[in-house]
Design a protein around this motif. Structure first.
Motif, mmCIF file in Angstrom:
data_model
loop_
_atom_site.group_PDB
_atom_site.id
_atom_site.type_symbol
_atom_site.label_atom_id
_atom_site.label_comp_id
_atom_site.label_asym_id
_atom_site.label_seq_id
_atom_site.Cartn_x
_atom_site.Cartn_y
_atom_site.Cartn_z
ATOM 1 N N ALA A 7 0.838 -1.185 0.000
ATOM 2 C CA ALA A 7 0.000 0.000 0.000
ATOM 3 C C ALA A 7 0.870 1.230 0.000
ATOM 4 O O ALA A 7 1.905 1.262 0.645
ATOM 5 C CB ALA A 7 -0.917 0.009 1.229
ATOM 6 N N PHE A 8 0.468 2.239 -0.747
ATOM 7 C CA PHE A 8 1.262 3.448 -0.795
ATOM 8 C C PHE A 8 0.424 4.563 -1.348
ATOM 9 O O PHE A 8 -0.629 4.359 -1.913
ATOM 10 C CB PHE A 8 2.520 3.269 -1.653
ATOM 11 N N SER A 9 0.873 5.791 -1.142
ATOM 12 C CA SER A 9 0.125 6.934 -1.640
ATOM 13 C C SER A 9 1.078 8.022 -2.052
ATOM 14 O O SER A 9 2.194 8.111 -1.567
ATOM 15 C CB SER A 9 -0.833 7.474 -0.568
ATOM 16 N N CYS A 10 0.613 8.855 -2.967
ATOM 17 C CA CYS A 10 1.416 9.986 -3.406
ATOM 18 C C CYS A 10 0.499 10.940 -4.139
ATOM 19 O O CYS A 10 -0.544 10.555 -4.644
ATOM 20 C CB CYS A 10 2.547 9.530 -4.338
ATOM 21 N N SER A 11 0.889 12.204 -4.212
ATOM 22 C CA SER A 11 0.068 13.173 -4.914
ATOM 23 C C SER A 11 0.325 13.117 -6.395
ATOM 24 O O SER A 11 1.241 12.482 -6.877
ATOM 25 C CB SER A 11 0.369 14.578 -4.397
ATOM 26 N N ASP A 101 0.893 -1.611 -9.070
ATOM 27 C CA ASP A 101 1.832 -0.684 -9.691
ATOM 28 C C ASP A 101 1.200 0.045 -10.863
ATOM 29 O O ASP A 101 1.297 1.271 -10.979
ATOM 30 C CB ASP A 101 3.069 -1.460 -10.156
ATOM 31 N N PHE A 102 0.534 -0.689 -11.743
ATOM 32 C CA PHE A 102 -0.074 -0.054 -12.913
ATOM 33 C C PHE A 102 -1.222 0.877 -12.515
ATOM 34 O O PHE A 102 -1.393 1.943 -13.115
ATOM 35 C CB PHE A 102 -0.554 -1.115 -13.899
ATOM 36 N N LEU A 103 -2.008 0.491 -11.516
ATOM 37 C CA LEU A 103 -3.071 1.375 -11.051
ATOM 38 C C LEU A 103 -2.489 2.657 -10.461
ATOM 39 O O LEU A 103 -2.975 3.753 -10.724
ATOM 40 C CB LEU A 103 -3.930 0.658 -10.013
ATOM 41 N N TYR A 104 -1.434 2.515 -9.694
ATOM 42 C CA TYR A 104 -0.779 3.674 -9.078
ATOM 43 C C TYR A 104 -0.186 4.609 -10.128
ATOM 44 O O TYR A 104 -0.225 5.834 -9.988
ATOM 45 C CB TYR A 104 0.314 3.159 -8.148
ATOM 46 N N SER A 117 -4.206 6.656 -3.316
ATOM 47 C CA SER A 117 -3.661 5.671 -2.383
ATOM 48 C C SER A 117 -4.359 4.352 -2.664
ATOM 49 O O SER A 117 -5.507 4.331 -3.135
ATOM 50 C CB SER A 117 -3.873 6.096 -0.922
ATOM 51 N N LEU A 118 -3.676 3.264 -2.399
ATOM 52 C CA LEU A 118 -4.268 1.954 -2.676
ATOM 53 C C LEU A 118 -3.540 0.887 -1.896
ATOM 54 O O LEU A 118 -2.433 1.102 -1.393
ATOM 55 C CB LEU A 118 -4.239 1.647 -4.175
ATOM 56 N N GLY A 119 -4.147 -0.283 -1.794
ATOM 57 C CA GLY A 119 -3.482 -1.377 -1.101
ATOM 58 C C GLY A 119 -4.377 -2.563 -0.845
ATOM 59 O O GLY A 119 -5.576 -2.539 -1.130
#
Length: 298
Positions: A7-11, A101-104, A117-119
Motif C-alpha cells: 500500500a502506498f500513496s502519493c500526490s 503498480d499499474f493502477l498507481y 492511495s491503494l493497497g
C-alpha cells in the motif's frame, strides 16, 4: 496462500515537471518509492490543537494553535473516487505487485488525478473485497474523462481484470481545506498511516437531511482529534452503476495505533450507536495500511 501487504500513496505529478513514471513496485521488504515534492513547512491549519480521547491508550498534548471551532477555514470542492476489488484466490505476489503498480502509475499517464492511495485490505470482510483504490479529482468532468481514458482502460484489461472477480466503484463530492498540502495529500502526514473507507446505506426514510446531519455530526467528532486523524471526507454516492451504498466516508489515520484508538473509543461507539445505527440499513468498513513514500525514483 499468504500475500504481503502493498500500500502506498502519493500526490499527482502536476505538482512537478518531468516526473518519471514508476517502473516497478518495490518489494515488500523495501521502501516503496515515488516522486518527492518538497514544500516548506507551512504550519497546516488542519492540525491546530490536540484533544485527549476517552481511551486509556490515547496520549495527546494540547498545542498553542487556534481552535478549529473558532477559526473558519476556506474549503474547496473535490470529487472522490473509490474502487473496490475482489481478487482471485490464486493471485500471486508478482501479479498483485503489477496490478497495484499499474493502477498507481495512472496518475502519471493522465491529467486530473490530484491524489491516490491503494493497497491490500487489512481485514477480511463479508463482501469479499481484497483491495481498494482511492483517488481524488478536481471536478466531475475530470472523473468522467478518467473512466474513458485509454491508458486506464488498458490497465484494467491487461493488469487488473485478469486477476479479479469483480470491480465496484463509488464516487462522491466532498470538500477539503483550500490549501495545497491537504488538496494534493502531500507532506509527511500523508506518506504513511491507515486509509479507512466506510460505505453506508441509509434507510430510505432517512435520506436527505437526517443522513446529512448524521454525517455532519461525524465530521465534527473527527475534527476534534487531529492527533489521530489527518483528513476526513464524506459525501453521497452519485455513481449510477453502483447503488449498493448511498454514502461514503474516507478517513486517513496517522497510524495503525491511531486507527485502533479512535475505533475503540467511547466517542466513536456512542455516535454510531445513537446517531447512525437507527438510520443505517447496512455498512461496509474496510482499511489498508499506507507505507512511507521514498525519496528516490525507481
Amino acid at each position: 496462500m499468504h500475500l504481503q501487504t502493498h500500500a502506498f500513496s502519493c500526490s499527482s505529478s502536476h505538482l512537478t515537471n518531468n516526473v518519471t513514471p514508476l517502473k516497478t513496485l518495490a518489494s515488500s521488504k523495501k521502501p516503496l518509492y515515488g516522486p518527492q515534492v518538497v514544500f516548506p513547512q507551512t504550519g497546516l491549519r488542519l492540525f491546530p490543537g490536540l484533544k485527549q480521547m476517552n481511551h486509556p491508550g490515547a496520549i495527546n498534548s494540547s498545542s498553542e494553535g487556534q481552535n478549529p471551532s473558532t477559526s473558519p477555514q476556506t474549503m474547496r470542492s473535490v470529487v472522490e473516487h473509490i474502487c473496490l476489488i475482489k481478487a482471485k484466490e490464486d493471485l500471486s505476489d508478482e501479479d498483485e505487485k503489477g496490478m497495484l503498480d499499474f493502477l498507481y502509475t495512472c496518475q502519471y499517464q493522465m491529467r486530473g488525478i490530484l491524489a491516490i492511495s491503494l493497497g491490500r485490505l487489512s481485514f477480511q470482510n463479508l463482501e469479499g473485497y481484497t483491495h481498494a483504490v482511492f483517488m481524488r479529482f478536481q471536478k466531475k468532468e475530470d472523473l468522467a474523462k478518467f473512466y474513458e481514458n485509454s491508458f486506464y482502460l488498458g490497465v484494467l484489461k491487461d493488469h487488473v481484470t485478469p486477476y479479479c472477480h469483480e470491480l465496484t466503484y463509488f464516487d462522491y463530492e466532498s470538500e477539503v481545506e483550500d490549501d495545497i498540502l491537504p488538496i494534493f495529500r502531500k507532506g509527511e502526514e500523508f506518506n504513511f498511516g491507515v486509509e479507512y473507507i466506510l460505505l453506508i446505506t441509509f434507510k430510505e426514510s432517512s435520506l436527505g437531511d437526517v443522513a446529512d446531519d448524521a454525517l455532519t455530526s461525524f465530521a465534527k467528532l473527527v475534527m476534534e482529534f487531529p492527533s489521530l486523524i489527518v483528513q476526513f471526507t464524506k459525501g453521497s454516492n452519485f455513481n449510477s452503476g453502483s447503488k449498493d451504498y448511498t454514502h461514503a466516508v474516507v478517513i486517513r489515520f496517522r497510524s495503525s495505533d491511531a486507527f485502533d484508538i479512535f475505533m475503540g473509543s467511547s466517542e466513536y461507539k456512542d455516535i454510531w450507536r445513537s446517531t447512525f445505527h437507527p438510520i443505517t440499513e447496512k455498512k461496509l468498513s474496510i482499511s489498508f495500511s499506507v507505507d512511507p513514500v521514498g525519496k528516490e525514483l525507481m
